[in-house]
Scaffold this active site. Structure first.
Site, PDB file in Angstrom:
ATOM      1  N   ARG A   1      15.008  76.982  25.200  1.00  0.00           N
ATOM      2  CA  ARG A   1      14.665  78.204  25.316  1.00  0.00           C
ATOM      3  C   ARG A   1      13.281  78.558  25.880  1.00  0.00           C
ATOM      4  O   ARG A   1      12.143  78.093  25.398  1.00  0.00           O
ATOM      5  CB  ARG A   1      14.800  78.937  24.224  1.00  0.00           C
ATOM      6  CG  ARG A   1      14.398  80.509  24.309  1.00  0.00           C
ATOM      7  CD  ARG A   1      15.436  81.474  24.913  1.00  0.00           C
ATOM      8  NE  ARG A   1      15.020  82.906  24.976  1.00  0.00           N
ATOM      9  CZ  ARG A   1      15.580  83.720  25.673  1.00  0.00           C
ATOM     10  NH1 ARG A   1      16.350  83.596  26.676  1.00  0.00           N
ATOM     11  NH2 ARG A   1      15.511  85.099  25.481  1.00  0.00           N
TER      12      ARG A   1
ATOM     13  N   GLU B   1      27.617  76.795  -9.748  1.00  0.00           N
ATOM     14  CA  GLU B   1      27.120  75.730 -10.453  1.00  0.00           C
ATOM     15  C   GLU B   1      25.777  75.832 -11.012  1.00  0.00           C
ATOM     16  O   GLU B   1      24.980  74.923 -11.104  1.00  0.00           O
ATOM     17  CB  GLU B   1      27.399  74.427  -9.554  1.00  0.00           C
ATOM     18  CG  GLU B   1      29.005  73.953  -9.470  1.00  0.00           C
ATOM     19  CD  GLU B   1      28.876  72.550  -8.947  1.00  0.00           C
ATOM     20  OE1 GLU B   1      28.366  71.607  -9.084  1.00  0.00           O
ATOM     21  OE2 GLU B   1      29.765  72.534  -7.940  1.00  0.00           O
TER      22      GLU B   1
ATOM     23  N   LEU C   1      36.307  76.912 -14.796  1.00  0.00           N
ATOM     24  CA  LEU C   1      35.624  77.418 -16.080  1.00  0.00           C
ATOM     25  C   LEU C   1      35.403  78.788 -16.282  1.00  0.00           C
ATOM     26  O   LEU C   1      35.275  79.495 -16.897  1.00  0.00           O
ATOM     27  CB  LEU C   1      34.260  76.498 -16.099  1.00  0.00           C
ATOM     28  CG  LEU C   1      33.414  76.835 -17.004  1.00  0.00           C
ATOM     29  CD1 LEU C   1      33.599  76.442 -18.568  1.00  0.00           C
ATOM     30  CD2 LEU C   1      32.064  76.133 -16.640  1.00  0.00           C
TER      31      LEU C   1
ATOM     32  N   GLY D   1      15.842  84.204  17.533  1.00  0.00           N
ATOM     33  CA  GLY D   1      15.743  85.556  17.871  1.00  0.00           C
ATOM     34  C   GLY D   1      17.150  86.357  17.781  1.00  0.00           C
ATOM     35  O   GLY D   1      17.933  86.088  16.866  1.00  0.00           O
ATOM     36  N   GLY D   2      17.317  87.032  18.728  1.00  0.00           N
ATOM     37  CA  GLY D   2      18.489  87.949  18.848  1.00  0.00           C
ATOM     38  C   GLY D   2      19.887  87.021  18.817  1.00  0.00           C
ATOM     39  O   GLY D   2      20.749  87.505  18.036  1.00  0.00           O
TER      40      GLY D   2
ATOM     41  N   GLN E   1      15.409  83.164  12.750  1.00  0.00           N
ATOM     42  CA  GLN E   1      14.396  83.935  13.476  1.00  0.00           C
ATOM     43  C   GLN E   1      13.819  82.976  14.761  1.00  0.00           C
ATOM     44  O   GLN E   1      13.400  83.720  15.772  1.00  0.00           O
ATOM     45  CB  GLN E   1      13.173  83.913  12.506  1.00  0.00           C
ATOM     46  CG  GLN E   1      11.932  84.846  12.845  1.00  0.00           C
ATOM     47  CD  GLN E   1      12.380  86.238  12.604  1.00  0.00           C
ATOM     48  OE1 GLN E   1      13.349  86.527  11.797  1.00  0.00           O
ATOM     49  NE2 GLN E   1      11.703  87.018  13.062  1.00  0.00           N
ATOM     50  N   ILE E   2      14.052  81.767  14.834  1.00  0.00           N
ATOM     51  CA  ILE E   2      13.568  80.864  15.791  1.00  0.00           C
ATOM     52  C   ILE E   2      14.632  81.498  17.062  1.00  0.00           C
ATOM     53  O   ILE E   2      14.242  81.378  18.423  1.00  0.00           O
ATOM     54  CB  ILE E   2      13.608  79.451  15.548  1.00  0.00           C
ATOM     55  CG1 ILE E   2      12.325  79.162  14.949  1.00  0.00           C
ATOM     56  CG2 ILE E   2      13.796  78.774  17.195  1.00  0.00           C
ATOM     57  CD1 ILE E   2      12.415  77.901  14.392  1.00  0.00           C
TER      58      ILE E   2
END
Length: 380
Positions: A269, A364, A125, A340-341, A337-338
């Site tokens: 972690r 879409e 389309l 981290g690096g 973010q959780i």
């Protein structure tokens, strides 16, 4: 109201989830890195009946309701966003075009091999100058006896370089605006003048080739027109409306993958002698991620329910797609973010979820267009 899945829907979910965990998740990083169409996985999905989930068995489909189809696509997308797009473009767009607007002969000839996975479908389309503004397309289809001659180009076509059947939109009456657009079935291997110009290098959605197509005097039989001349614009809108439910499913699947990974990482972690999941700031992130995910899932099922009932679902599909698209990016962002690096590296899949999620807000129906659609429905 009963929000629980039926026994059959749970069975579908568990079957697809098992396939995804065993076959897709272990390959997801490779698919993302290599960015090659995973034909072997598509063949396996075909054997499981996943390439024609919502279509009747008489056309080679699995005969599933739209809830089950959305659940299946959600699980596939949880494993690989690119594989989710492969199935969505093949089924929700190309397949739905043929099922909704094809005659009996067209369904038997072209829909059945799509549903069995023998063929791959694409939906052409968009153009360089005609994305959301569909009537601005420049591709034309001129009638010449028992044939149409297609000239023009299409851009951003998912599955475009691997498709066996492509539903194409072109102007049969360039002066009639949206009423001058028609839709056609093109067979790349059979039709001279069909050219794949190349595929895009994308931020995410790897494994699903996004192609630029060109039609140079491409001749196709007139019996490959879908419906009547001038029906194409309506065909496109109705097909995209149904497709938005499955893009919501893709968003839910990616968000689920991002949440699952974040939960696992947060519990493993350790910082300051305890898992980071014990910190209130991380708990709040996880809580918000799950709450958004559950809301998106319910909007997806609400739209699917209205479609199944045969009720108008334009607003519901737009809301499901809009919200699931945006929260998939938000959840994936919080997942990074959780981590981290580590979340910014390719050592973990968190960054892939973010890249895959972003596309949901664009294809879409962009988020901006969907807000217009929802507003129009409210004011109608």
């Amino acid at each position: 109201m009963d929000f629980s899945l039926t026994a059959e829907q749970r069975q579908i979910r568990d079957m697809v989830a098992e396939f995804v965990d065993d076959e897709v998740v272990p390959r997801a990083a490779e698919i993302d890195h290599e960015d090659e169409f995973p034909a072997d996985l598509v063949d396996e999905m075909a054997e499981l009946g996943l390439m024609g989930m919502p279509f009747p068995e008489e056309y080679g489909g699995a005969g599933l309701d739209y809830h089950s189809y959305a659940i299946g696509l959600q699980e596939i997308s949880r494993g690989s966003g690119g594989l989710g797009t492969v199935v969505a473009a093949h089924t929700s767009l190309a397949g739905n075009m043929l099922y909704a607007f094809g005659d009996e002969a067209q369904k038997e000839r072209y829909l059945t091999p799509l549903n069995t996975g023998e063929d791959i479908g694409a939906f052409a389309l968009s153009e360089a100058g005609a994305g959301s503004d569909v009537p601005a397309m420049e591709t034309t289809a001129e009638r010449d006896g028992d044939e149409y001659i297609l000239d023009g180009g299409k851009l951003w076509i998912s599955n475009g370089s691997v498709a066996d059947t492509v539903t194409v939109f072109a102007k049969t009456d360039p002066d009639a605006g949206r009423k001058g657009i028609s839709s056609f079935i093109v067979r790349p291997e059979e039709d001279d003048g069909f050219v794949v110009e190349g595929t895009e290098e994308k931020l995410g959605d790897k494994g699903c080739p996004t192609a630029e197509l060109r039609f140079d005097g491409c001749r196709i039989p007139a019996d490959r027109r879908l419906g009547e001349e001038g029906d194409g614009f309506v065909h496109a809108l109705k097909t995209l409306n149904g497709g938005r439910i499955t893009i919501a499913a893709r968003g839910v699947g990616i968000a689920q993958a991002a949440l699952d990974q974040a939960l696992e990482y947060a519990q493993q972690r350790e910082q300051f002698d305890q898992p980071i999941a014990e910190f209130q700031s991380i708990k709040h992130k996880l809580a918000d991620m799950d709450t958004k995910l559950q809301a998106a899932r319910m909007l997806m099922h609400r739209a699917a329910d209205r479609k199944i009932r045969g009720e108008d679902f334009i607003k519901e599909a737009a809301q499901a797609k809009l919200y699931a698209s945006e929260i998939s990016r938000e959840v994936a962002n919080e997942g990074i973010q959780i981590h981290g690096g580590y979340g910014y590296t390719k050592d973990f899949p968190a960054e892939r979820f973010y890249r895959d999620a972003k596309l949901n807000e664009i294809y879409e129906g962009t988020s901006e267009v969907l807000r217009n659609t929802i507003g129009d429905q409210l004011l109608d």
